[in-house]
Scaffold this motif. Structure first.
Motif, PDB file in Angstrom:
ATOM      1  N   PRO A 184       0.810  -1.226   0.000  1.00 40.61           N
ATOM      2  CA  PRO A 184       0.000   0.000   0.000  1.00 40.61           C
ATOM      3  C   PRO A 184       0.839   1.270   0.000  1.00 40.61           C
ATOM      4  O   PRO A 184       0.403   2.301  -0.520  1.00 40.61           O
ATOM      5  CB  PRO A 184      -0.824  -0.092   1.286  1.00 40.61           C
ATOM      6  N   ILE A 185       2.040   1.214   0.539  1.00 40.35           N
ATOM      7  CA  ILE A 185       2.916   2.390   0.563  1.00 40.35           C
ATOM      8  C   ILE A 185       3.299   2.750  -0.863  1.00 40.35           C
ATOM      9  O   ILE A 185       3.149   3.897  -1.293  1.00 40.35           O
ATOM     10  CB  ILE A 185       4.173   2.116   1.432  1.00 40.35           C
ATOM     11  N   THR A 186       3.766   1.765  -1.621  1.00 43.49           N
ATOM     12  CA  THR A 186       4.206   2.064  -2.987  1.00 43.49           C
ATOM     13  C   THR A 186       3.008   2.344  -3.896  1.00 43.49           C
ATOM     14  O   THR A 186       3.080   3.209  -4.764  1.00 43.49           O
ATOM     15  CB  THR A 186       5.079   0.933  -3.561  1.00 43.49           C
ATOM     16  N   GLU A 187       1.898   1.639  -3.681  1.00 44.10           N
ATOM     17  CA  GLU A 187       0.724   1.864  -4.531  1.00 44.10           C
ATOM     18  C   GLU A 187       0.258   3.316  -4.437  1.00 44.10           C
ATOM     19  O   GLU A 187      -0.174   3.911  -5.425  1.00 44.10           O
ATOM     20  CB  GLU A 187      -0.417   0.932  -4.114  1.00 44.10           C
ATOM     21  N   LEU A 188       0.338   3.906  -3.247  1.00 43.38           N
ATOM     22  CA  LEU A 188      -0.153   5.271  -3.039  1.00 43.38           C
ATOM     23  C   LEU A 188       0.933   6.319  -3.286  1.00 43.38           C
ATOM     24  O   LEU A 188       0.797   7.480  -2.907  1.00 43.38           O
ATOM     25  CB  LEU A 188      -0.735   5.402  -1.628  1.00 43.38           C
ATOM     26  N   LYS A 189       2.024   5.898  -3.936  1.00 44.69           N
ATOM     27  CA  LYS A 189       3.122   6.799  -4.306  1.00 44.69           C
ATOM     28  C   LYS A 189       3.777   7.458  -3.095  1.00 44.69           C
ATOM     29  O   LYS A 189       4.299   8.566  -3.161  1.00 44.69           O
ATOM     30  CB  LYS A 189       2.660   7.864  -5.315  1.00 44.69           C
ATOM     31  N   LEU A 190       3.730   6.745  -1.983  1.00 44.57           N
ATOM     32  CA  LEU A 190       4.551   7.103  -0.829  1.00 44.57           C
ATOM     33  C   LEU A 190       5.860   6.335  -1.002  1.00 44.57           C
ATOM     34  O   LEU A 190       5.955   5.428  -1.839  1.00 44.57           O
ATOM     35  CB  LEU A 190       3.830   6.718   0.460  1.00 44.57           C
ATOM     36  N   THR A 191       6.864   6.690  -0.214  1.00 47.52           N
ATOM     37  CA  THR A 191       8.171   6.056  -0.369  1.00 47.52           C
ATOM     38  C   THR A 191       8.461   5.170   0.837  1.00 47.52           C
ATOM     39  O   THR A 191       8.528   5.682   1.954  1.00 47.52           O
ATOM     40  CB  THR A 191       9.270   7.142  -0.470  1.00 47.52           C
ATOM     41  N   PRO A 192       8.631   3.871   0.626  1.00 45.57           N
ATOM     42  CA  PRO A 192       8.968   3.043   1.784  1.00 45.57           C
ATOM     43  C   PRO A 192      10.414   3.286   2.212  1.00 45.57           C
ATOM     44  O   PRO A 192      11.312   3.283   1.374  1.00 45.57           O
ATOM     45  CB  PRO A 192       8.780   1.607   1.278  1.00 45.57           C
ATOM     46  N   LEU A 193      10.625   3.529   3.501  1.00 48.24           N
ATOM     47  CA  LEU A 193      11.972   3.632   4.045  1.00 48.24           C
ATOM     48  C   LEU A 193      12.181   2.331   4.824  1.00 48.24           C
ATOM     49  O   LEU A 193      11.687   2.180   5.948  1.00 48.24           O
ATOM     50  CB  LEU A 193      12.076   4.855   4.971  1.00 48.24           C
ATOM     51  N   LEU A 194      12.859   1.386   4.175  1.00 47.11           N
ATOM     52  CA  LEU A 194      12.994   0.061   4.794  1.00 47.11           C
ATOM     53  C   LEU A 194      14.076   0.082   5.864  1.00 47.11           C
ATOM     54  O   LEU A 194      15.215   0.469   5.600  1.00 47.11           O
ATOM     55  CB  LEU A 194      13.315  -0.994   3.730  1.00 47.11           C
ATOM     56  N   ILE A 195      13.703  -0.332   7.053  1.00 45.43           N
ATOM     57  CA  ILE A 195      14.604  -0.322   8.204  1.00 45.43           C
ATOM     58  C   ILE A 195      14.874  -1.762   8.618  1.00 45.43           C
ATOM     59  O   ILE A 195      13.949  -2.569   8.732  1.00 45.43           O
ATOM     60  CB  ILE A 195      13.958   0.450   9.377  1.00 45.43           C
ATOM     61  N   GLU A 196      16.150  -2.071   8.864  1.00 41.69           N
ATOM     62  CA  GLU A 196      16.506  -3.418   9.300  1.00 41.69           C
ATOM     63  C   GLU A 196      15.894  -3.716  10.673  1.00 41.69           C
ATOM     64  O   GLU A 196      15.757  -2.815  11.506  1.00 41.69           O
ATOM     65  CB  GLU A 196      18.030  -3.536   9.421  1.00 41.69           C
ATOM     66  N   PRO A 197      15.553  -4.974  10.909  1.00 41.96           N
ATOM     67  CA  PRO A 197      15.060  -5.357  12.229  1.00 41.96           C
ATOM     68  C   PRO A 197      16.202  -5.546  13.223  1.00 41.96           C
ATOM     69  O   PRO A 197      17.348  -5.740  12.829  1.00 41.96           O
ATOM     70  CB  PRO A 197      14.379  -6.699  11.955  1.00 41.96           C
ATOM     71  N   ASP A 198      15.866  -5.461  14.495  1.00 41.56           N
ATOM     72  CA  ASP A 198      16.769  -5.910  15.556  1.00 41.56           C
ATOM     73  C   ASP A 198      16.679  -7.447  15.542  1.00 41.56           C
ATOM     74  O   ASP A 198      15.585  -7.988  15.711  1.00 41.56           O
ATOM     75  CB  ASP A 198      16.243  -5.321  16.878  1.00 41.56           C
ATOM     76  N   PRO A 199      17.793  -8.158  15.335  1.00 42.58           N
ATOM     77  CA  PRO A 199      17.702  -9.616  15.208  1.00 42.58           C
ATOM     78  C   PRO A 199      17.103 -10.288  16.455  1.00 42.58           C
ATOM     79  O   PRO A 199      16.521 -11.368  16.358  1.00 42.58           O
ATOM     80  CB  PRO A 199      19.145 -10.075  14.992  1.00 42.58           C
ATOM     81  N   ALA A 200      17.225  -9.656  17.614  1.00 40.27           N
ATOM     82  CA  ALA A 200      16.688 -10.272  18.838  1.00 40.27           C
ATOM     83  C   ALA A 200      15.161 -10.248  18.852  1.00 40.27           C
ATOM     84  O   ALA A 200      14.523 -11.260  19.142  1.00 40.27           O
ATOM     85  CB  ALA A 200      17.247  -9.568  20.074  1.00 40.27           C
ATOM     86  N   THR A 201      14.565  -9.118  18.518  1.00 40.98           N
ATOM     87  CA  THR A 201      13.097  -9.027  18.546  1.00 40.98           C
ATOM     88  C   THR A 201      12.484  -9.353  17.184  1.00 40.98           C
ATOM     89  O   THR A 201      11.282  -9.602  17.082  1.00 40.98           O
ATOM     90  CB  THR A 201      12.644  -7.599  18.913  1.00 40.98           C
ATOM     91  N   MET A 202      13.301  -9.307  16.140  1.00 43.63           N
ATOM     92  CA  MET A 202      12.868  -9.456  14.750  1.00 43.63           C
ATOM     93  C   MET A 202      11.873  -8.353  14.348  1.00 43.63           C
ATOM     94  O   MET A 202      11.180  -8.475  13.352  1.00 43.63           O
ATOM     95  CB  MET A 202      12.351 -10.866  14.468  1.00 43.63           C
ATOM     96  N   ASN A 203      11.794  -7.303  15.153  1.00 47.38           N
ATOM     97  CA  ASN A 203      10.980  -6.128  14.832  1.00 47.38           C
ATOM     98  C   ASN A 203      11.883  -4.959  14.459  1.00 47.38           C
ATOM     99  O   ASN A 203      13.096  -4.998  14.716  1.00 47.38           O
ATOM    100  CB  ASN A 203      10.117  -5.737  16.033  1.00 47.38           C
ATOM    101  N   ILE A 204      11.280  -3.889  13.929  1.00 50.45           N
ATOM    102  CA  ILE A 204      12.024  -2.698  13.489  1.00 50.45           C
ATOM    103  C   ILE A 204      13.030  -2.260  14.565  1.00 50.45           C
ATOM    104  O   ILE A 204      12.720  -2.254  15.765  1.00 50.45           O
ATOM    105  CB  ILE A 204      11.048  -1.549  13.131  1.00 50.45           C
ATOM    106  N   ASP A 205      14.232  -1.927  14.129  1.00 54.23           N
ATOM    107  CA  ASP A 205      15.277  -1.447  15.035  1.00 54.23           C
ATOM    108  C   ASP A 205      15.107   0.082  15.137  1.00 54.23           C
ATOM    109  O   ASP A 205      15.444   0.815  14.207  1.00 54.23           O
ATOM    110  CB  ASP A 205      16.644  -1.826  14.452  1.00 54.23           C
ATOM    111  N   TRP A 206      14.559   0.527  16.268  1.00 57.29           N
ATOM    112  CA  TRP A 206      14.216   1.950  16.408  1.00 57.29           C
ATOM    113  C   TRP A 206      15.451   2.836  16.369  1.00 57.29           C
ATOM    114  O   TRP A 206      15.411   3.973  15.905  1.00 57.29           O
ATOM    115  CB  TRP A 206      13.412   2.185  17.686  1.00 57.29           C
ATOM    116  N   LYS A 207      16.596   2.306  16.853  1.00 52.95           N
ATOM    117  CA  LYS A 207      17.844   3.093  16.796  1.00 52.95           C
ATOM    118  C   LYS A 207      18.247   3.322  15.350  1.00 52.95           C
ATOM    119  O   LYS A 207      18.650   4.417  14.975  1.00 52.95           O
ATOM    120  CB  LYS A 207      18.975   2.343  17.519  1.00 52.95           C
TER     121      LYS A 207
END
Ligand SMILES: *Cc1c(COP(=O)(O)O)cnc(C)c1O
Length: 376
Positions: A101-124
């Motif tokens: 949906p981000i790309t379809e609506l001509k927004l730009t995805p800023l892909l952020i690596e996950p923290d390998p421990a939580t496997m969720n977005i690395d906020w740092k």
């Protein structure tokens, strides 16, 4: 690696449905006999019950989880809260439905690596990579684990970012600290949240269904209009809308399923804690649970370097497994080379394995742990 004849199949949805079969049958028959199949009393009641389940003001029932995300972003575009070209930060290791949906609506995805421990977005990592063009964050609570902490809280407040949650995998989860609304429930941490009720999700329909949840009445009413051809009242179209509605049969079934949410979360929790306590094999890395949070274990994901051999070994021992997800979005042909390369995400994609969890008894989890501990 089909698990049709396994002692421990990865997932058999007949077992999930069987737990509430009589209630589900009654709900379906009630709708069939009512003659009211869309935009009726079941949908209205489900919206209220879903919003109440995470303490939010309201919900709009829609056709699926992907639509819940794209309706929310479209509503924010229509309201001028975001603009074409703006960056939406999102974890690179999410399911592709977060990014489409981000790309379809001509927004730009800023892909952020996950923290390998939580496997969720690395906020740092996000705070290092965010620019003045970054206007929103999509927090994906991957595998049922809340993607939220104090770092996230501060980052979003300091930068004034919009927060959309992709809560497709985490209905019922609790974050380790409150979100922007004072609530610690996923689905009520930010400005709006998307839910999916795809049949395999923790609360699954008998087909496709989704919802947008928010405390912002305006976001909800714009989403509701866009999902209904853009009309705010009959034959009056204020947006060039879509058709994305939940039907009454799914809403009636989901009302039954929602009542089992706590029971399902505690069954999954007990299996997950059995795995965490009993699996002890240097070749197998276990998932982390953040202290003070409730992970709802949509998937129990371990990491094994020699994944194919591990999966074959488990299949030979009657244990079905799956992989979520073997190819990350940025390596899919539809995004060929446009979304960069993300090494942590790629390594996770090569090593993650999901163990059975949805319909597993605690005793089964003990036996499966023994089988895993004997893997050499
Ligand atoms: C399932 C899922 C979706 C999409 O939901 P659908 O109802 O299948 O459209 C979006 N994001 C994530 C993380 C999901 O797991």
């Amino acid at each position: 690696m089909k698990s049709r004849h396994s002692a421990y199949p990865f997932l058999d949805l007949r077992e999930t449905t069987a737990r509430q079969l009589d209630e589900i049958r009654r709900a379906v028959v009630r709708v069939v006999e009512s003659g009211w199949y869309l935009n009726g009393p079941e949908t209205k009641a489900f919206e209220a019950e879903l919003a109440a389940s995470c303490g939010a003001k309201g919900a709009v029932a829609v056709a699926n989880g992907l639509d819940a995300l794209r309706l929310t972003l479209r509503a924010w575009l229509e309201r001028g809260m975001i603009h074409e070209g703006d960056e939406v930060a999102v974890a690179a290791n999410t399911y592709i439905a977060s990014i489409l949906p981000i790309t379809e609506l001509k927004l730009t995805p800023l892909l952020i690596e996950p923290d390998p421990a939580t496997m969720n977005i690395d906020w740092k990592e996000l705070s290092r990579r965010a620019t003045s063009r970054t206007k929103a964050v999509m927090a994906v609570h991957l595998y049922g684990n809340p993607a939220w902490d104090e770092e996230a809280q501060n980052l979003i407040a300091d930068r004034g970012l919009l927060l959309i949650e992709d809560n497709a995998q985490a209905i019922g989860a609790i974050a380790p600290c409150p979100g922007l609304n004072g609530s610690d429930r996923t689905g009520n941490l930010g400005h709006a949240a998307a839910f999916s009720f795809y049949p395999t999700k923790n609360v699954g329909a008998l087909g496709d269904a989704g919802a947008v949840v928010s405390n912002d009445e305006e976001t909800l009413s714009v989403v509701r209009a866009i999902a209904n051809y853009g009309s705010d009242r009959r034959y009056h179209n204020i947006f060039r809308g879509w058709n994305s509605r939940m039907d009454e049969i799914q809403a009636a079934v989901l009302r039954v399923k929602l009542r089992a949410l706590e029971e399902d979360a505690s069954r999954r929790g007990s299996v997950a804690h059995t795995y965490l306590d009993c699996i002890d094999n240097a070749l197998v890395t276990l998932p982390a649970e953040t202290p003070g949070s409730r992970h709802v274990w949509h998937q129990f994901v371990v990491r094994v370097d020699d994944r194919d051999r591990f999966r074959r070994y488990l299949a030979d021992n009657g244990v079905g497994t799956d992989v979520h997800y073997a190819v990350p979005p940025h390596l899919q042909p539809c995004y060929a080379c446009t979304l960069g390369s993300h090494g942590i995400t790629e390594h996770l994609a090569d090593t993650v394995v999901s163990l059975p969890i949805a319909n597993i008894a605690r005793e089964d989890a003990l036996k499966i742990s023994d089988i895993i501990n004997a893997f050499k």
